[in-house]
Design a protein around this motif. Structure first.
Motif, PDB file in Angstrom:
ATOM      1  N   ASP A 233     135.461  37.002  66.250  1.00 35.96           N
ATOM      2  CA  ASP A 233     134.344  36.175  65.806  1.00 35.96           C
ATOM      3  C   ASP A 233     134.174  34.955  66.709  1.00 35.96           C
ATOM      4  O   ASP A 233     133.044  34.501  66.945  1.00 35.96           O
ATOM      5  CB  ASP A 233     134.554  35.731  64.358  1.00 35.96           C
ATOM      6  N   GLU A 234     135.253  34.419  67.229  1.00 37.46           N
ATOM      7  CA  GLU A 234     135.142  33.238  68.087  1.00 37.46           C
ATOM      8  C   GLU A 234     134.436  33.536  69.407  1.00 37.46           C
ATOM      9  O   GLU A 234     133.961  32.627  70.091  1.00 37.46           O
ATOM     10  CB  GLU A 234     136.534  32.660  68.367  1.00 37.46           C
ATOM     11  N   HIS A 235     134.355  34.838  69.780  1.00 42.60           N
ATOM     12  CA  HIS A 235     133.639  35.207  70.993  1.00 42.60           C
ATOM     13  C   HIS A 235     132.124  35.269  70.789  1.00 42.60           C
ATOM     14  O   HIS A 235     131.362  35.286  71.762  1.00 42.60           O
ATOM     15  CB  HIS A 235     134.086  36.599  71.476  1.00 42.60           C
ATOM     16  N   LEU A 236     131.682  35.340  69.530  1.00 40.17           N
ATOM     17  CA  LEU A 236     130.283  35.652  69.266  1.00 40.17           C
ATOM     18  C   LEU A 236     129.296  34.639  69.861  1.00 40.17           C
ATOM     19  O   LEU A 236     128.265  35.053  70.424  1.00 40.17           O
ATOM     20  CB  LEU A 236     130.048  35.803  67.758  1.00 40.17           C
ATOM     21  N   PRO A 237     129.541  33.327  69.779  1.00 42.01           N
ATOM     22  CA  PRO A 237     128.558  32.414  70.393  1.00 42.01           C
ATOM     23  C   PRO A 237     128.375  32.649  71.887  1.00 42.01           C
ATOM     24  O   PRO A 237     127.236  32.665  72.384  1.00 42.01           O
ATOM     25  CB  PRO A 237     129.154  31.025  70.100  1.00 42.01           C
ATOM     26  N   GLU A 238     129.480  32.843  72.620  1.00 38.71           N
ATOM     27  CA  GLU A 238     129.351  33.091  74.056  1.00 38.71           C
ATOM     28  C   GLU A 238     128.758  34.474  74.327  1.00 38.71           C
ATOM     29  O   GLU A 238     128.024  34.658  75.309  1.00 38.71           O
ATOM     30  CB  GLU A 238     130.714  32.964  74.733  1.00 38.71           C
ATOM     31  N   LEU A 239     129.065  35.431  73.464  1.00 35.52           N
ATOM     32  CA  LEU A 239     128.483  36.761  73.617  1.00 35.52           C
ATOM     33  C   LEU A 239     126.971  36.698  73.468  1.00 35.52           C
ATOM     34  O   LEU A 239     126.220  37.275  74.272  1.00 35.52           O
ATOM     35  CB  LEU A 239     129.094  37.702  72.576  1.00 35.52           C
ATOM     36  N   VAL A 240     126.507  35.982  72.471  1.00 32.85           N
ATOM     37  CA  VAL A 240     125.067  35.805  72.274  1.00 32.85           C
ATOM     38  C   VAL A 240     124.450  35.092  73.468  1.00 32.85           C
ATOM     39  O   VAL A 240     123.380  35.481  73.964  1.00 32.85           O
ATOM     40  CB  VAL A 240     124.792  35.042  70.967  1.00 32.85           C
ATOM     41  N   ASP A 241     125.112  34.048  73.962  1.00 36.13           N
ATOM     42  CA  ASP A 241     124.590  33.336  75.135  1.00 36.13           C
ATOM     43  C   ASP A 241     124.442  34.270  76.334  1.00 36.13           C
ATOM     44  O   ASP A 241     123.459  34.199  77.081  1.00 36.13           O
ATOM     45  CB  ASP A 241     125.519  32.182  75.509  1.00 36.13           C
ATOM     46  N   ALA A 242     125.445  35.155  76.524  1.00 34.51           N
ATOM     47  CA  ALA A 242     125.404  36.087  77.657  1.00 34.51           C
ATOM     48  C   ALA A 242     124.250  37.064  77.516  1.00 34.51           C
ATOM     49  O   ALA A 242     123.596  37.422  78.505  1.00 34.51           O
ATOM     50  CB  ALA A 242     126.731  36.836  77.769  1.00 34.51           C
ATOM     51  N   VAL A 243     123.970  37.501  76.290  1.00 32.83           N
ATOM     52  CA  VAL A 243     122.837  38.402  76.049  1.00 32.83           C
ATOM     53  C   VAL A 243     121.521  37.681  76.310  1.00 32.83           C
ATOM     54  O   VAL A 243     120.637  38.180  77.013  1.00 32.83           O
ATOM     55  CB  VAL A 243     122.875  38.949  74.611  1.00 32.83           C
ATOM     56  N   LEU A 244     121.383  36.483  75.751  1.00 34.61           N
ATOM     57  CA  LEU A 244     120.127  35.752  75.864  1.00 34.61           C
ATOM     58  C   LEU A 244     119.851  35.306  77.298  1.00 34.61           C
ATOM     59  O   LEU A 244     118.680  35.137  77.684  1.00 34.61           O
ATOM     60  CB  LEU A 244     120.139  34.538  74.934  1.00 34.61           C
ATOM     61  N   ALA A 245     120.903  35.143  78.097  1.00 40.04           N
ATOM     62  CA  ALA A 245     120.710  34.765  79.497  1.00 40.04           C
ATOM     63  C   ALA A 245     120.094  35.897  80.305  1.00 40.04           C
ATOM     64  O   ALA A 245     119.583  35.673  81.403  1.00 40.04           O
ATOM     65  CB  ALA A 245     122.040  34.339  80.113  1.00 40.04           C
ATOM     66  N   GLY A 246     120.141  37.115  79.764  1.00 43.31           N
ATOM     67  CA  GLY A 246     119.520  38.265  80.424  1.00 43.31           C
ATOM     68  C   GLY A 246     120.539  39.244  80.961  1.00 43.31           C
ATOM     69  O   GLY A 246     121.524  38.841  81.584  1.00 43.31           O
ATOM     70  N   ILE A 247     120.279  40.515  80.704  1.00 47.18           N
ATOM     71  CA  ILE A 247     121.161  41.587  81.163  1.00 47.18           C
ATOM     72  C   ILE A 247     120.457  42.446  82.207  1.00 47.18           C
ATOM     73  O   ILE A 247     121.101  43.017  83.087  1.00 47.18           O
ATOM     74  CB  ILE A 247     121.599  42.466  79.963  1.00 47.18           C
ATOM     75  N   HIS A 248     119.139  42.523  82.124  1.00 50.16           N
ATOM     76  CA  HIS A 248     118.391  43.393  83.035  1.00 50.16           C
ATOM     77  C   HIS A 248     116.996  42.831  83.235  1.00 50.16           C
ATOM     78  O   HIS A 248     116.539  41.947  82.499  1.00 50.16           O
ATOM     79  CB  HIS A 248     118.310  44.819  82.468  1.00 50.16           C
TER      80      HIS A 248
END
Length: 227
Positions: A35-50
């Motif tokens: 759960d502690e990874h979730l904020p950074e995980l969301v940030d990584a998604v919102l920053a763009g993957i493709h």
């Protein structure tokens, strides 16, 4: 963020041994999403993957609006964690570089005791792409799957135009294994290239992944000793 990799004593590992599983490669740390990874995980998604004009995923989940994508990212991780059972499971590994989440490498199996086969998928935030990290994280995961779980084969898939993803697979020894048509974005047809890797064909890197906490994790994932 320590990412669950530097704790001397972690009471959560006693109740959920997967939290103690850590795969270290030369530049990365892979550990099941907490759960502690979730904020950074969301940030990584919102920053763009493709590129927004392309859709590399069979399910176009990145098209979801922000107010759906953020909570659904958390729900997805919780669903996967709750669905783990002996022989059939999906583990989403948070991929950390210098302590920050930059992507996800997943590993899944169905009827693993019978089939001995694992499947995988992955993504990296766009700023982490083009540096060989996709190959490195997949190679680390495959070493865990083959050398610790005892998998005999591994599968993957990618859109047939996705040269970067297909390149990772081919560098590691996967062979093309037919194609499939799926419904993609806005009802469009997308062709997926299926890939298959036998344990003996794995093109191993010059380094060996360091795996911590494998023995306890295996009790949740497999019913007996490795193959």
């Amino acid at each position: 963020m320590s990412g669950g990799t530097g704790r001397a004593v972690d009471p959560l590992v006693a109740v959920w041994p997967l939290f103690g599983l850590v795969i270290r490669t030369p530049r990365l740390v892979l550990t099941p999403v907490r759960d502690e990874h979730l904020p950074e995980l969301v940030d990584a998604v919102l920053a763009g993957i493709h590129d927004p004009g392309e859709m590399p995923f069979g399910v176009p989940w990145t098209d979801a609006p922000r107010d759906v994508l953020i909570p659904e990212t958390a729900r997805h991780q919780w669903r996967l964690r709750a669905g783990v059972s002996v022989g059939s499971w999906t583990i989403n590994f948070a991929v950390l570089r210098e302590g920050r989440v930059i992507g996800v490498q997943d590993l899944a199996a169905r009827s693993f005791p019978l089939l001995g086969q694992v499947a995988s998928g992955s993504w990296l935030t766009r700023t982490a792409q083009g540096q060989g990290l996709g190959t490195e994280m997949r190679a680390g995961m495959l070493q865990f799957a083959f050398d610790h779980l005892g998998a005999t084969t591994a599968t993957s898939e990618a859109a047939d135009w996705n040269a970067a993803s297909l390149g990772v697979s081919h560098r590691l020894g996967y062979r093309d294994n037919g194609t499939a048509l799926v419904e993609g974005r806005a009802g469009q047809v997308q062709r997926l290239q299926n890939l298959l890797l036998a344990r003996a064909d794995f093109v191993r890197p010059a380094w060996t992944a360091e795996v911590q906490g494998a023995a306890a994790a295996l009790a949740l994932l497999t019913p007996g000793p490795p193959r």
